[in-house]
Scaffold this active site. Structure first.
Site, PDB file in Angstrom:
ATOM      1  N   GLU A   1     -10.096  11.346 -21.295  1.00 14.27           N
ATOM      2  CA  GLU A   1     -10.783   9.514 -22.149  1.00 14.27           C
ATOM      3  C   GLU A   1     -11.364  10.301 -23.137  1.00 14.27           C
ATOM      4  OE1 GLU A   1     -14.781   8.647 -22.059  1.00 14.27           O
ATOM      5  OE2 GLU A   1     -14.833   8.664 -19.990  1.00 14.27           O
ATOM      6  N   HIS A   2     -12.473  10.992 -23.720  1.00  7.59           N
ATOM      7  CA  HIS A   2     -12.823  11.861 -25.182  1.00  7.59           C
ATOM      8  C   HIS A   2     -11.713  11.318 -26.087  1.00  7.59           C
ATOM      9  CE1 HIS A   2     -17.071  13.179 -24.164  1.00  7.59           C
ATOM     10  NE2 HIS A   2     -16.439  12.139 -22.867  1.00  7.59           N
TER      11      HIS A   2
ATOM     12  N   GLU B   1     -22.206  17.618 -22.092  1.00  8.25           N
ATOM     13  CA  GLU B   1     -22.818  16.328 -21.285  1.00  8.25           C
ATOM     14  C   GLU B   1     -22.787  16.572 -20.155  1.00  8.25           C
ATOM     15  OE1 GLU B   1     -19.040  13.645 -21.670  1.00  8.25           O
ATOM     16  OE2 GLU B   1     -19.950  11.975 -20.167  1.00  8.25           O
TER      17      GLU B   1
ATOM     18  N   HIS C   1     -11.775  12.826 -17.700  1.00  6.89           N
ATOM     19  CA  HIS C   1     -12.396  12.713 -18.528  1.00  6.89           C
ATOM     20  C   HIS C   1     -12.458  13.347 -19.707  1.00  6.89           C
ATOM     21  CE1 HIS C   1     -16.663  13.304 -19.939  1.00  6.89           C
ATOM     22  NE2 HIS C   1     -16.829  12.228 -20.082  1.00  6.89           N
TER      23      HIS C   1
END
Lengths: 429, 453
Positions: free
Chosen positions: B68-69, B145, B65
């Site tokens: 992905e950022h 997040e 993840h």
């Protein structure tokens, strides 16, 4: 799934000017407004019927009445119980759902076009013959009470409630839509029947139909829907918003993040400064990952996962709001940075290149706003409910295109006054 | 919440005509699939990588993840953030998401801009630049997040613990967003390693849907993705979950007024050899529908409407996964004054009813009718159609599975459902996690659990 960015999809700010969408509009014999878009690409019919029956029509002592009325409409009609209604929809593959906000109570139907007659009939039963069964109401009141108590433990809900109360004061937009522990207790079957009979009238109804049916079929459906709605209703209005004094409210909470709500009521539907404010806000904090707030607060500093600003125009002045969540220890720095970004934007306006990029996104992205029946339905329904002109979509791109940096700066300086902002921080350190 | 969302996708699984889907495989192994839909001048592009949290290792959870950022932070020729600026200026919308099984990058854009999108996706597949300075800021964003998604949400904490308790040796036990401690100690080199390991055309699928012609998309893909050399992808270990013996229970204490309970039974996902367990899997799928597909389905009707034991209740099952395992989950928010134990018993009673008596013909008919209607409704969303193709392909199923879905659902009988209800819903497959609500003010006396048995 973990999504990199949050989109704040606010129907209000989504427009499309596709000349290919032809809207037919008329009034039924009983005075309901109708918007109709025929689209035979897929064998589907979508319908939405909206009433001026949102939480803004409650009073403090009756808070929750409008929401419970909306909610109970799907929980029993005539002599049919909730499960019988829902199962009858399932048996023909149709779906019914409801929507609710400060201004509006709405009901949506999606059906295969080959099943539309049965689906229309069932849908009309729901709209015309809610039974507001007393036992069901008692059960649902308990659920409402539990939900109210639960939401009073969640930082976002706590902040939102406090923010609306602070910026609207005595105005009915401050009333919590699900009611209060006291007000819910006082609501009876008769309260709901009276509210239904007065607020769910033909004149208050807006009927929107999109999809695979003829105009004649749409016409007949609209008339039948309108004919059997309560006839003694009176159109109500929402009073004008008076600004409350700016306040700063800090609320303790054991969460790891602090939640900021920052803003005040600025814009209503049909506002003459709409276009410069709307385009300007895209640049300030509305444009997903390319806005100034995202760039400064998230990309450069890493303070937040999400930071945003939006205008929410409503029947009367809706809030302009900036929001973020960040770990408690850095809320002061993050908030300071937000204020700096907003002040700079108001003082100096956007640059020419920012404006060009914003226009390019809004105009170039136009077809995306209309690429499904569902989206067409949402936008047309919004236009019908708030009395937008029929050519609104056709002229939208030109209006965006004509906005100048000077107009944005001027509109923000006149309308977005920093001294008026109210601040609510939940989880303040 | 991951599983619940996917469950919804699956119940609405469409079987749109296969004739409109075209595919090719580039020489470097990248698969390209095109779904035509000419209703609007819009195109959806999705690049799927077969790399998700199940490919992570201990100590580096969350790296899929985080990468992905970082994919938005620039390449050799594109500055940090510029990718998004270019897409926005072209009128596009874009985003990305990471799951346990995959990572996906997507754009929605006016169709003439497809070449731009393909070119930029091909660029970041091979030329990503991960600067330490950019990484150090972005990892803070990801930690925010995590706080927002999980740490401050009691129900999300219950879900996280339930996953990690249900899966002891299988990587489905780890949260997609990663454990906080792993995020705190992650470096830009970890992200780079991830990129080098998994971001290869041979480990990716391009799905394009909308107002396009397949041959045009194939030509574009060949031009931009074609020249990217394939990397050798590491062998993936089988990672079979250790046998469970006995029920697993835990609780989470968190500030809340209401309690909450999640129960999960280990059940199979659809085997890649489709003939193997398909009848069990489709029976489980229909059983989930009978329990929870509408507000009139059994769980809501019984627990909420009739018994008032809960203010909300539901069930979900994910029939396709890359990891080969799945959970059949139940979740409920007990009414005030009702303990989670009572709700657990009530849920088990509903399962037992099915195991003993099966389901009614009316229930089966309603599920089948709604699946058939949904097939039509889902054609209204081009994005959704592309999403299904991408999910199936990255999980190792052929996208043509979609075309067998309705037929298989139609075949399910009450006897089959009864059988799976007996076979899989055993305490030896069960994990239960409940929320023990605490007052917001820690100085107040804790409430304790209502009606402790």
């Amino acid at each position: 799934m973990f999504i990199k960015y949050i989109f704040l999809l606010i129907v209000t700010f989504s427009f499309h000017a596709n000349a290919a969408i032809k809207i037919d509009s008329w009034f039924t014999d009983k005075g309901s407004k109708v918007f109709f878009v025929q689209n035979n690409d897929l064998p589907i019919v979508d319908v939405e019927v909206s009433f001026m029956a949102g939480s803004a029509y409650d009073k403090d002592e009756s808070a929750g009445r409008a929401s419970l009325t909306n909610h109970m409409m799907l929980l029993g009609s005539g002599n049919l119980k909730q499960e019988e209604i829902i199962n009858q929809f399932s048996e023909i593959g149709a779906e019914i759902s409801s929507g609710f906000d400060e201004d509006k109570s709405s009901f949506s139907l999606r059906t295969l076009s080959e099943k539309k007659e049965e689906a229309f009939k069932l849908f009309q039963t729901v709209l015309h013959r809610p039974n507001f069964d007393g036992e069901v109401l008692n059960r649902e009141k308990k659920r409402y009470l539990s939900s109210i108590k639960q939401s009073d433990t969640l930082p976002d809900s706590i902040g939102n409630k406090a923010f609306m109360k602070a910026i609207y004061g005595e105005h009915s937009y401050a009333i919590p839509s699900s009611g209060t522990l006291d007000s819910i207790e006082t609501i009876t079957k008769n309260t709901l029947i009276r509210f239904y009979e007065s607020a769910y009238s033909a004149k208050s109804a807006v009927i929107v139909i999109v999809g695979d049916l003829s105009k004649k079929e749409a016409f007949d459906f609209a008339n039948q829907t309108s004919n059997d709605l309560p006839s003694n209703g009176q159109l109500r209005s929402i009073e004008k918003v008076k600004l409350t004094p700016s306040q700063t409210i800090k609320i303790e909470h054991p969460s790891s993040q602090a939640h900021l709500h920052y803003g005040y009521p600025i814009m209503k539907r049909g506002d003459e400064d709409f276009f410069p404010l709307y385009v300007g806000n895209y640049i300030l904090g509305g444009g997903g990952f390319v806005s100034r707030l995202t760039e400064e607060v998230r990309e450069k500093k890493g303070y937040v996962y999400s930071v945003y600003s939006y205008f929410m125009p409503m029947q009367e002045k809706g809030p302009f709001q900036i929001g973020l969540q960040t770990k408690k220890e850095q809320i002061d720095e993050a908030f300071k940075l937000v204020r700096k970004v907003v002040k700079d934007f108001i003082d100096n306006g956007p640059t020419e290149s920012e404006l060009a990029a914003a226009k390019s996104n809004m105009i170039g992205g136009f077809p995306l706003r209309l690429d499904s029946n569902k989206k067409i339905m949402n936008y047309i329904s919004m236009m019908a409910f708030y009395n937008y002109p029929l050519d609104y979509l056709d002229t939208f791109s030109d209006k965006v295109n004509s906005v100048t940096t000077e107009q944005i700066k001027d509109a923000f300086q006149r309308r977005v006054i920093l001294e008026e902002f109210t601040t609510v921080i939940v989880g303040a350190s | 919440m991951l599983f619940k969302k996917i469950f919804i996708f699956l119940l609405l699984f469409p079987t749109f005509a296969i004739a409109q889907v075209h595919q090719t495989i580039l020489e470097n192994g990248m698969k390209v699939i095109v779904k035509e839909d000419h209703r609007s001048p819009v195109v959806i592009s999705q690049v799927w990588y077969r790399a998700g949290s199940i490919d992570e290792v201990n100590g580096k959870t969350g790296v899929a993840h985080v990468l992905e950022h970082m994919m938005f932070k620039g390449t050799k020729t594109i500055k940090p953030g510029e990718f998004s600026e270019i897409i926005a200026a072209a009128g596009g919308r874009e985003n990305a998401f990471t799951g346990a099984d995959y990572t996906c990058y997507f754009q929605r854009i006016e169709k003439s801009n497809l070449p731009l999108v393909i070119k930029m996706e091909a660029d970041r597949m091979q030329n990503l630049v991960i600067l330490e300075e950019e990484f150090n800021k972005e990892i803070q964003v990801v930690m925010e997040e995590r706080r927002w998604r999980t740490d401050d949400k009691p129900n999300a904490q219950v879900n996280e613990l339930m996953q990690s308790l249900a899966f002891v040796s299988h990587p489905y036990g780890r949260p997609v967003v990663g454990w906080m401690n792993d995020l705190e100690n992650m470096t830009y080199e970890d992200a780079l390693e991830w990129y080098n390991d998994w971001y290869s055309p041979s480990n990716a699928v391009l799905v394009v849907a909308g107002d396009v012609m397949p041959e045009d998309v194939f030509a574009l893909a060949k031009e931009y993705f074609g020249p990217i050399p394939a990397k050798k992808i590491k062998n993936r270990k089988p990672q079979i979950e250790a046998e469970q013996a006995g029920v697993r229970r835990a609780e989470v204490k968190a500030p809340s007024q209401l309690s909450y309970i999640q129960m999960a039974y280990k059940v199979p996902a659809l085997d890649r050899d489709l003939s193997k367990n398909s009848s069990d899997v489709y029976a489980l799928e229909v059983m989930a529908g009978v329990l929870s597909n509408t507000s009139a389905a059994r769980l809501n009707q019984s627990l909420v409407n009739e018994q008032s034991l809960a203010i909300g209740a539901g069930a979900g099952y994910t029939m396709i996964t890359r990891g080969g395992l799945s959970l059949f989950e139940f979740y409920a928010t007990p009414s005030e004054g009702v303990s989670t134990n009572i709700v657990e018993e009530a849920i088990k009673k509903e399962i037992k009813k099915i195991a003993e008596h099966g389901v009614t013909q009316d229930e089966l008919n309603r599920i089948k009718t709604s699946v058939i209607a949904n097939e039509v409704y889902e054609k209204d969303s081009v994005f959704y159609q592309a999403m299904l193709i991408g999910q199936l392909e990255t999980m190792g199923y052929p996208y043509t599975l979609m075309d067998q879905y309705i037929e298989n659902i139609k075949k399910v009988t009450s006897d089959q459902i009864q059988e799976v209800a007996k076979k899989y819903f055993l305490d030896d497959r069960l994990t239960v996690v409940s929320l023990n609500p605490q007052p917001l003010d820690p100085n107040k006396k804790p409430q304790g659990r209502p009606h402790v048995h």
